[in-house]
Write a protein that holds these residues in place. Structure first.
Motif, PDB file in Angstrom:
ATOM      1  N   PHE A  90     -34.751  19.624  -5.283  1.00 47.52           N
ATOM      2  CA  PHE A  90     -34.303  19.019  -6.450  1.00 47.52           C
ATOM      3  C   PHE A  90     -34.131  17.517  -6.008  1.00 47.52           C
ATOM      4  CE2 PHE A  90     -30.750  17.802  -9.175  1.00 47.52           C
ATOM      5  CZ  PHE A  90     -31.385  18.063 -10.515  1.00 47.52           C
ATOM      6  N   VAL A  91     -34.978  16.606  -6.789  1.00 50.95           N
ATOM      7  CA  VAL A  91     -34.829  14.957  -6.634  1.00 50.95           C
ATOM      8  C   VAL A  91     -34.536  14.473  -7.674  1.00 50.95           C
ATOM      9  CG1 VAL A  91     -36.442  13.170  -6.135  1.00 50.95           C
ATOM     10  CG2 VAL A  91     -36.843  15.358  -5.086  1.00 50.95           C
ATOM     11  N   ILE A  92     -33.694  13.179  -7.616  1.00 52.62           N
ATOM     12  CA  ILE A  92     -33.224  12.283  -8.641  1.00 52.62           C
ATOM     13  C   ILE A  92     -33.462  10.953  -7.964  1.00 52.62           C
ATOM     14  CG2 ILE A  92     -31.219  11.414 -10.112  1.00 52.62           C
ATOM     15  CD1 ILE A  92     -29.797  14.131  -9.499  1.00 52.62           C
ATOM     16  N   ASP A  93     -34.123  10.203  -8.918  1.00 52.12           N
ATOM     17  CA  ASP A  93     -34.481   8.894  -8.666  1.00 52.12           C
ATOM     18  C   ASP A  93     -33.926   7.799  -9.988  1.00 52.12           C
ATOM     19  OD1 ASP A  93     -36.520   8.934 -10.279  1.00 52.12           O
ATOM     20  OD2 ASP A  93     -38.047   9.260  -8.672  1.00 52.12           O
ATOM     21  N   ALA A  94     -33.891   6.479  -9.480  1.00 51.86           N
ATOM     22  CA  ALA A  94     -33.254   5.760 -10.776  1.00 51.86           C
ATOM     23  C   ALA A  94     -33.847   4.213 -10.363  1.00 51.86           C
ATOM     24  CB  ALA A  94     -31.697   5.841 -10.820  1.00 51.86           C
ATOM     25  N   THR A  95     -33.851   3.539 -11.538  1.00 55.13           N
ATOM     26  CA  THR A  95     -34.179   2.120 -11.482  1.00 55.13           C
ATOM     27  C   THR A  95     -33.349   1.532 -12.687  1.00 55.13           C
ATOM     28  OG1 THR A  95     -36.037   2.392 -13.045  1.00 55.13           O
ATOM     29  CG2 THR A  95     -36.523   2.324 -10.687  1.00 55.13           C
ATOM     30  N   SER A  96     -33.107   0.228 -12.388  1.00 55.22           N
ATOM     31  CA  SER A  96     -32.372  -0.409 -13.603  1.00 55.22           C
ATOM     32  C   SER A  96     -33.012  -1.911 -14.039  1.00 55.22           C
ATOM     33  CB  SER A  96     -30.859  -0.515 -13.379  1.00 55.22           C
ATOM     34  OG  SER A  96     -30.473  -1.329 -12.391  1.00 55.22           O
ATOM     35  N   PHE A  97     -32.414  -2.275 -14.816  1.00 58.44           N
ATOM     36  CA  PHE A  97     -32.524  -3.766 -15.309  1.00 58.44           C
ATOM     37  C   PHE A  97     -31.020  -4.149 -15.696  1.00 58.44           C
ATOM     38  CE2 PHE A  97     -36.873  -2.907 -16.374  1.00 58.44           C
ATOM     39  CZ  PHE A  97     -37.584  -3.743 -15.980  1.00 58.44           C
ATOM     40  N   SER A  98     -30.509  -5.303 -14.867  1.00 60.68           N
ATOM     41  CA  SER A  98     -29.245  -5.654 -15.131  1.00 60.68           C
ATOM     42  C   SER A  98     -29.131  -7.085 -15.174  1.00 60.68           C
ATOM     43  CB  SER A  98     -28.580  -5.305 -13.720  1.00 60.68           C
ATOM     44  OG  SER A  98     -29.083  -6.246 -12.815  1.00 60.68           O
ATOM     45  N   LEU A  99     -28.123  -7.465 -16.175  1.00 56.51           N
ATOM     46  CA  LEU A  99     -27.477  -8.670 -16.381  1.00 56.51           C
ATOM     47  C   LEU A  99     -26.203  -8.916 -15.852  1.00 56.51           C
ATOM     48  CD1 LEU A  99     -27.950 -11.285 -17.714  1.00 56.51           C
ATOM     49  CD2 LEU A  99     -26.885 -10.368 -19.822  1.00 56.51           C
ATOM     50  N   SER A 100     -25.695  -9.767 -15.007  1.00 58.45           N
ATOM     51  CA  SER A 100     -24.443  -9.673 -14.469  1.00 58.45           C
ATOM     52  C   SER A 100     -23.985 -11.474 -14.386  1.00 58.45           C
ATOM     53  CB  SER A 100     -24.374  -9.294 -13.109  1.00 58.45           C
ATOM     54  OG  SER A 100     -25.464 -10.139 -12.113  1.00 58.45           O
ATOM     55  N   ALA A 101     -22.780 -11.391 -14.219  1.00 61.65           N
ATOM     56  CA  ALA A 101     -22.073 -12.650 -13.969  1.00 61.65           C
ATOM     57  C   ALA A 101     -21.522 -12.804 -12.617  1.00 61.65           C
ATOM     58  CB  ALA A 101     -20.882 -12.962 -14.867  1.00 61.65           C
ATOM     59  N   VAL A 102     -21.973 -13.915 -11.888  1.00 65.60           N
ATOM     60  CA  VAL A 102     -21.498 -13.985 -10.499  1.00 65.60           C
ATOM     61  C   VAL A 102     -20.838 -15.224 -10.214  1.00 65.60           C
ATOM     62  CG1 VAL A 102     -22.371 -14.392  -8.183  1.00 65.60           C
ATOM     63  CG2 VAL A 102     -23.833 -13.014  -9.659  1.00 65.60           C
ATOM     64  N   GLY A 103     -19.515 -14.860  -9.652  1.00 67.90           N
ATOM     65  CA  GLY A 103     -18.623 -16.067  -9.257  1.00 67.90           C
ATOM     66  C   GLY A 103     -18.526 -16.376  -7.940  1.00 67.90           C
ATOM     67  N   ASN A 104     -18.536 -17.622  -7.507  1.00 64.67           N
ATOM     68  CA  ASN A 104     -18.619 -18.160  -6.344  1.00 64.67           C
ATOM     69  C   ASN A 104     -17.480 -18.879  -5.794  1.00 64.67           C
ATOM     70  OD1 ASN A 104     -21.778 -17.656  -5.591  1.00 64.67           O
ATOM     71  ND2 ASN A 104     -21.921 -19.054  -7.583  1.00 64.67           N
ATOM     72  N   ILE A 105     -16.846 -18.521  -4.722  1.00 62.50           N
ATOM     73  CA  ILE A 105     -15.747 -19.275  -4.206  1.00 62.50           C
ATOM     74  C   ILE A 105     -16.165 -20.056  -2.924  1.00 62.50           C
ATOM     75  CG2 ILE A 105     -13.528 -18.939  -3.292  1.00 62.50           C
ATOM     76  CD1 ILE A 105     -13.166 -16.566  -5.212  1.00 62.50           C
ATOM     77  N   PRO A 106     -16.207 -21.214  -2.852  1.00 59.91           N
ATOM     78  CA  PRO A 106     -16.536 -21.977  -1.570  1.00 59.91           C
ATOM     79  C   PRO A 106     -15.768 -21.746  -0.449  1.00 59.91           C
ATOM     80  CG  PRO A 106     -16.750 -23.291  -3.410  1.00 59.91           C
ATOM     81  CD  PRO A 106     -16.288 -21.992  -3.955  1.00 59.91           C
TER      82      PRO A 106
END
Length: 190
Positions: A90-106
């Motif tokens: 039994f095999v499960i596989d997955a792909t996705s398209f994603s949209l994200s907000a990324v915060g950067n702390i220097p």
């Protein structure tokens, strides 16, 4: 002519300094990530051979809104999860398209901490093989939130190395599939 010369010089200096500022800030970037996806599937696998880790791959396009916030669009390939026993797999596989907000702390000039919150449209396939007349294949898709944390080290003004942990939860038919992802990647400013 003598009055026009200072105006021309000041205009040329203003134009060149605004052009230099515009050239310094480049908001678009791309990134490539490779890592390991660890699958947690809510199924009883006792007595079977389980393979719950696979290679993760991601291609990313990003836009820096400012020095602390970016938006990223990505294609993600999570590889798959499989369980085998009694001649069946039994095999499960997955792909996705994603949209994200990324915060950067220097932390300093070269190192940033990252935090991510995103939404992804995923597509998964489940295949049962080697089970005689019970062989089957099904697909399912959905939209879910995911998050991540990590860090980025700037090699130079155009290239950075990123290490990131992400948690993806796929809500599948009344259950959840959790995929923990640890990635190492590089981002490139255009």
């Amino acid at each position: 002519m003598k009055k026009a010369l200072p105006v021309l010089i000041v205009s040329a200096l203003c134009f060149s300094s605004t052009q230099a500022l515009a050239e310094e800030y480049k908001p678009f970037y791309g990134a490539v990530f490779l890592g390991q996806a660890s699958w947690d599937v809510d199924l009883d696998t006792s007595g079977a051979s389980l393979d719950d880790k696979d290679t993760f791959f991601s291609l990313v396009g990003g836009y820096k809104v400012n020095e602390n916030v970016a938006v990223e669009l990505a294609y993600n390939d999570f590889g798959g999860w499989s369980v085998s026993g009694n001649g069946a797999t039994f095999v499960i596989d997955a792909t996705s398209f994603s949209l994200s907000a990324v915060g950067n702390i220097p932390i300093n000039n070269d190192f940033n901490l990252l935090g991510r919150l995103g939404m992804e449209k995923w597509d998964g396939d489940a295949t049962l093989s080697g089970a005689g007349s019970l062989n089957s294949s099904e697909g399912e898709d959905g939209t879910d939130l995911y998050f991540g944390i990590g860090g980025a080290y700037k090699i130079n003004e155009k290239v950075a190395i990123r290490l990131e942990y992400q948690l993806h939860e796929f809500d599948v038919g009344g259950g959840d599939i959790d995929v923990d992802v640890l990635t190492l990647g590089a981002s490139f400013v255009f």
